[in-house]
Structure formats: structure tokens, C-alpha cells
Design an enzyme around this catalytic site. Structure first.
Site: not given
Ligand code: IPE
Ligand code: IPE
Ligand code: MG
Length: 267
Positions: A37, A85
Site C-alpha cells: 500500500d 479496487n
Molecule cells: C489494499 O489497499 C488492496 C491492495 C493492496 C491491493 P487499498 O489501498 O485498496 O485499501 P484501502 O482502500 O486503503 O482499505
Molecule cells: C497500493 O497503493 C496499490 C493498490 C491498491 C493496487 P495505493 O494505490 O492504494 O496507494 P495509496 O494508498 O492511495 O497511497
Molecule cells: Mg491504498
């Protein structure tokens, strides 16, 4: 692979070598699961579009996969795309899928050299045909490897997995009395795999975001402020060292207090 393989790989005298030296090879987690994340925030801090964070995240994936294999982990699971997602802008989703395909093409040779078996967990049938084809090819070409199992969680949801398992269990005709935790877990995507011992989340969020809900029942949780694109071998070794200092009780009492009676330490 083993700790020796890792020591041979990291530069002598580096921070990584010092961390690796402190790891107890006999108390390694069998399965490490990571919620990758913070890609968007990493990009935001640099005034870049979010997708640049995803692009940079590939380097972290490469480093962590190779470190884990050399260290001798049995299973590494990376959470790459959740069922939630799909709520993101279509351009971001398409870039994520494109990066995944590119990663697989570029890294197949490394997966083979390191004897890594690649496996997809999630509702993969809902992915686009071109992505499915690339995933299937990587699974097929690495299927005879006997080293680390590398699960990638794609279009994955913990609740979805439990629902899918329940449906499969019912369809199998199993008698309700025959269904226990062990037999139920054989209907999950992670059939025959040990549960994660260590769950890592990057970027500081204190939530599990629908990841491996059944399997993390007794996982040790480690959260780091580091954004995923900055996560490297060193950070993984730090997480494993922290894990090795934990006291895993599984609902019991610490070993030192067994038989100590009412006067013993602990509650
Ligand atoms: C969790 O991250 C999903 C992945 C790392 C693929 P998200 O960024 O989607 O989770 P939330 O929305 O912060 O809970
Ligand atoms: C994790 O990084 C990647 C996926 C969930 C695919 P994010 O895209 O959620 O990054 P933040 O949480 O918005 O910084
Ligand atoms: Mg995230």
C-alpha cells in the site's frame, strides 16, 4: 534456498547483511503475506500521477520476491488488486493490469532461475482475457518449480474467497458434520498452503482491507510507515526480525508460566 543464499546476494558489510546475520534461520515465518500500500501517496509526495507510484512499486515487488526466495520462505503472498479496487478510475485500473503483464514478461526468467512457483489467487476468471493469458502462461511455465510459492492476490477479496469456498463445499456434496476448519480450508484458494505467520502492511494504515480473512486468524501483524515503492530487502528483513521477537500464544499462556500456578507471571 537458505539464509546463506541471501548472504551471498547482499553486499558484504551492508545494512542488509547485518540484518540478515541477526535472523534465526530456524524461526523463519513459513508464509509472509504483504498488503502493498501507499503507491498513490508516494507519487503524490513527488507531484506525480498516481500511476507513477504503481510503476515504481514494481521495483519493490522484484526485490521482495527475490529476497524472500533466497531467504527460504515457503510462501510469499502479495496483495496486488482487491475486488474493491475496481472502484478506481478506469485509467488507473488499466495501468495496473498493463504493469502486471509487463512485470510477468520481464520477470519470468528470474522466477525460473530462483525456482519460484507462481500462482494467482482471487476471482481470476473475471479478469480480461489478455491478462488471464499472461497469468496462465507464468503459472504454467513455473509449475514444475519446487522452491518458494509466490501467490499474487488479484481481484481478491477475503469475504469473496470464503463465499466461493462455501459454494464449492456445498457443491462437493460434503456432509455438514464432516466440515471442520481443516476440511473447509481445503476449499479456499490457498488449499494445502500454511497460513501466513507474518502479515505486513506498508504505508501505515491499520486495517486488513479484506485480505486473507480466514488465513490471518493468528498471523503476527507488522505495519510500517514506508510506502510500498520504497520497500526493499532491508525492510523485509526488519519485519522478519520484529516477527522473531514476538511471543506467539495462540490463546495459551507464555511457556515460562506453564505450571507456575496462581503465583506465576501473566494473567
Ligand atoms: C489494499 O489497499 C488492496 C491492495 C493492496 C491491493 P487499498 O489501498 O485498496 O485499501 P484501502 O482502500 O486503503 O482499505
Ligand atoms: C497500493 O497503493 C496499490 C493498490 C491498491 C493496487 P495505493 O494505490 O492504494 O496507494 P495509496 O494508498 O492511495 O497511497
Ligand atoms: Mg491504498
Amino acid at each position: 534456498m537458505s539464509l546463506d543464499q541471501l548472504m551471498a546476494w547482499v553486499p558484504a558489510g551492508s545494512a542488509e547483511a547485518e540484518l540478515a546475520r541477526q535472523i534465526h534461520p530456524d524461526r523463519l515465518p513459513r508464509h509472509v503475506a504483504i498488503i502493498m500500500d501507499g503507491n498513490g501517496r508516494w507519487a503524490g509526495e513527488r507531484h506525480l500521477p498516481r500511476v507513477e507510484g504503481h510503476r515504481a512499486g514494481i521495483d519493490a515487488v522484484r526485490d521482495v520476491v527475490e529476497t524472500s526466495a533466497r531467504l527460504g520462505l515457503e510462501v510469499l503472498t502479495l496483495y496486488a488488486f482487491s475486488v474493491e479496487n475496481w472502484k478506481r478510475p478506469i485509467a488507473e485500473v488499466s495501468t495496473l493490469m498493463l504493469l502486471l503483464k509487463r512485470y510477468l514478461r520481464a520477470e519470468l526468467a528470474t522466477l525460473l532461475t530462483n525456482n519460484i512457483r507462481f500462482n494467482v489467487i482471487g476471482r481470476s476468471n473475471e479478469l480480461a482475457p489478455d491478462v488471464l493469458e499472461e497469468l496462465g502462461a507464468a503459472e504454467h511455465k513455473t509449475s514444475r518449480n519446487t522452491g518458494m510459492l509466490f501467490n499474487i492476490a488479484l481481484n481478491y477479496g477475503g469475504r469473496t474467497e470464503i463465499l466461493d469456498a462455501a459454494r464449492r463445499a456445498i457443491a462437493s456434496g460434503i456432509r455438514p458434520e464432516a466440515l471442520d476448519e481443516q476440511t473447509f480450508s481445503e476449499f479456499l484458494y490457498t488449499k494445502n498452503q500454511p497460513d501466513p505467520d507474518l502479515l505486513i502492511r506498508t504505508s501505515g494504515e491499520m486495517r486488513v482491507s479484506n485480505f486473507l480473512l480466514w488465513q490471518i486468524a493468528y498471523a503476527e501483524i507488522y505495519v510500517t510507515e514506508t510506502f510500498w515503492p520504497d520497500f526493499r530487502c532491508r525492510h523485509l528483513l526488519e519485519a522478519i526480525l520484529a516477527y522473531q521477537k514476538r511471543d506467539r500464544r495462540y490463546g495459551g499462556i507464555p511457556p515460562a508460566t506453564v505450571g507456575a500456578g496462581a503465583g506465576g507471571r501473566g494473567l
